[in-house]
Design an enzyme around this catalytic site. Structure first.
Site, PDB file in Angstrom:
ATOM      1  N   CYS A   1      -4.040 -17.627 -12.630  1.00 40.29           N
ATOM      2  CA  CYS A   1      -4.739 -16.620 -13.417  1.00 40.29           C
ATOM      3  C   CYS A   1      -5.648 -15.715 -12.599  1.00 40.29           C
ATOM      4  O   CYS A   1      -5.971 -14.615 -13.032  1.00 40.29           O
ATOM      5  CB  CYS A   1      -5.550 -17.289 -14.517  1.00 40.29           C
ATOM      6  SG  CYS A   1      -4.550 -18.143 -15.752  1.00 40.29           S
ATOM      7  N   ASN A   2      -6.094 -16.173 -11.440  1.00 43.45           N
ATOM      8  CA  ASN A   2      -6.960 -15.333 -10.603  1.00 43.45           C
ATOM      9  C   ASN A   2      -6.183 -14.283  -9.818  1.00 43.45           C
ATOM     10  O   ASN A   2      -6.762 -13.367  -9.238  1.00 43.45           O
ATOM     11  CB  ASN A   2      -7.765 -16.181  -9.618  1.00 43.45           C
ATOM     12  CG  ASN A   2      -6.910 -17.150  -8.832  1.00 43.45           C
ATOM     13  OD1 ASN A   2      -6.674 -18.261  -9.305  1.00 43.45           O
ATOM     14  ND2 ASN A   2      -6.434 -16.765  -7.656  1.00 43.45           N
TER      15      ASN A   2
END
Length: 357
Positions: free
Chosen positions: A142-143
């Site tokens: 997700c980063n």
């Protein structure tokens, strides 16, 4: 990362896309015939109203057919290409640019492995110039949208005047496991399908009043002690991959948010109170709450983060760009104002960027 002022790229446009079918949390529970009150509570108290998902076909008995890993990889490829192409076109349209102008395409995904990568497949699918350079960031989670933005900002700074795009395409339905465990329920209650793209160019703006901000700084923080808190494992019983989220990870991320934001602002002369716009990854209700508390933010500061979670769920690496699009549509950002972008994911990692309109 710091760049010379004249080479700092500007965000020129953003675009998003989702898959064609969406479900409320109750509809997902009913589709999988989930009656366990604890699991139903996880879904219904997630602060998510609806998500776009491509669920497995019905089994004829009211349930759903578990999909083997090969079928899930096919789903990832088909949906990532479909959503990716739509988000890319929308981004370029908003930027006032054409596909023929694209000189670098960076594709981000964590919901399936493709070789050749999504960038090559999209170049073929859309007839993009074969000399367009490309990169693929796979498996960072997700980063990764901000990891990609940092890499492509560097490319744009080294190629003034040339157009680059970061495209995040996450077919989270391709990571949907069917079992009765709480571990699986936490993941299944959270993620949705989505793609988003942002265009960058450095050098003179070329327009009198550009919509997007300059990208000024980046700062990262990895938390090695939490390296196993978010991970993709091979489930030997089901013969497929399965995602794991440690229940404590929202609090771990929240506890480190202040550290990385202070590092981001350290050499700028800015304080947190000088930041007008906060675009935080829609990682989940507890993650958002932990970041708000630790950074002293208001609910207004994270209104788009909360709204994206409500309407789409967690769309992984591209979530922050969904919030960014809503901020632009709102039309409240004024010249000279600062914004902070923040994502978090496996590693465990927090990524940040400072921008200025």
């Amino acid at each position: 990362m710091t760049m010379a002022a004249e080479l700092r790229p500007r965000a020129l446009g953003v675009g998003t896309a989702v898959t064609s079918t969406s479900y409320t949390q109750r509809e997902v529970l009913d589709a999988f015939e989930i009656t366990d009150p604890k699991i139903r509570s996880v879904f219904l108290n997630s602060a998510i109203d609806r998500r776009h998902l491509t669920l497995p076909p019905p089994d004829g008995k009211g349930g759903r057919v578990p999909e083997p890993q090969g079928d899930l990889l096919d789903k990832h490829k088909a949906k990532a290409l479909e959503m990716g192409a739509e988000a890319l076109r929308a981004c370029l349209k908003r930027a006032g640019a054409e596909l023929a102008e694209l000189r670098h395409l960076c594709c981000v995904t964590s919901t399936g492995l493709l070789t050749p990568g999504l960038s090559a497949l999209l170049i073929k699918e859309l007839g993009i110039d074969r000399h367009c350079s490309r990169s693929d960031i796979v498996g960072m989670g997700c980063n990764a949208g901000l990891n990609a933005l940092g890499v492509v900002a560097g490319w744009a700074a080294a190629h003034p005047g040339e157009l680059a795009v970061v495209l995040c395409a996450e077919a989270c339905s391709a990571a949907y496991a069917i079992d009765s465990t709480m571990r699986t329920a936490v993941v299944n209650s959270l993620f949705g399908d989505g793609a988003s793209a942002i265009a960058l160019r450095s050098g003179p703006d070329g327009v009198a009043d550009p919509e997007g901000p300059r990208i000024l700084e980046f700062a990262s923080c990895i938390i090695p002690d939490a390296s196993d808190a978010m991970r993709y494992d091979w489930d030997r019983e089901q013969g497929r991959f399965s995602f794991y989220l440690d229940p404590q990870i929202p609090y771990v991320v929240g506890a480190h948010a202040e550290l990385v934001v202070d590092r981001l602002l350290a050499d700028t002369g800015l304080r947190r109170s000088d930041i007008a716009h906060w675009l935080v990854h829609s990682g989940g209700k507890k993650v958002i709450d932990a970041v708000v508390v630790n950074l002293g933010l208001t609910r207004y500061d994270v209104r788009h983060t909360v709204g994206v979670l409500r309407d789409y769920g967690n769309v992984s690496s591209g979530s922050f760009l969904f919030s960014y699009e809503r901020l632009l549509d709102e039309g409240v950002a004024k010249p000279g104002e600062y914004g902070v972008l923040m994502t978090m994911g496996p590693g465990s990692t927090i990524e940040t960027a400072l921008v200025q309109w």
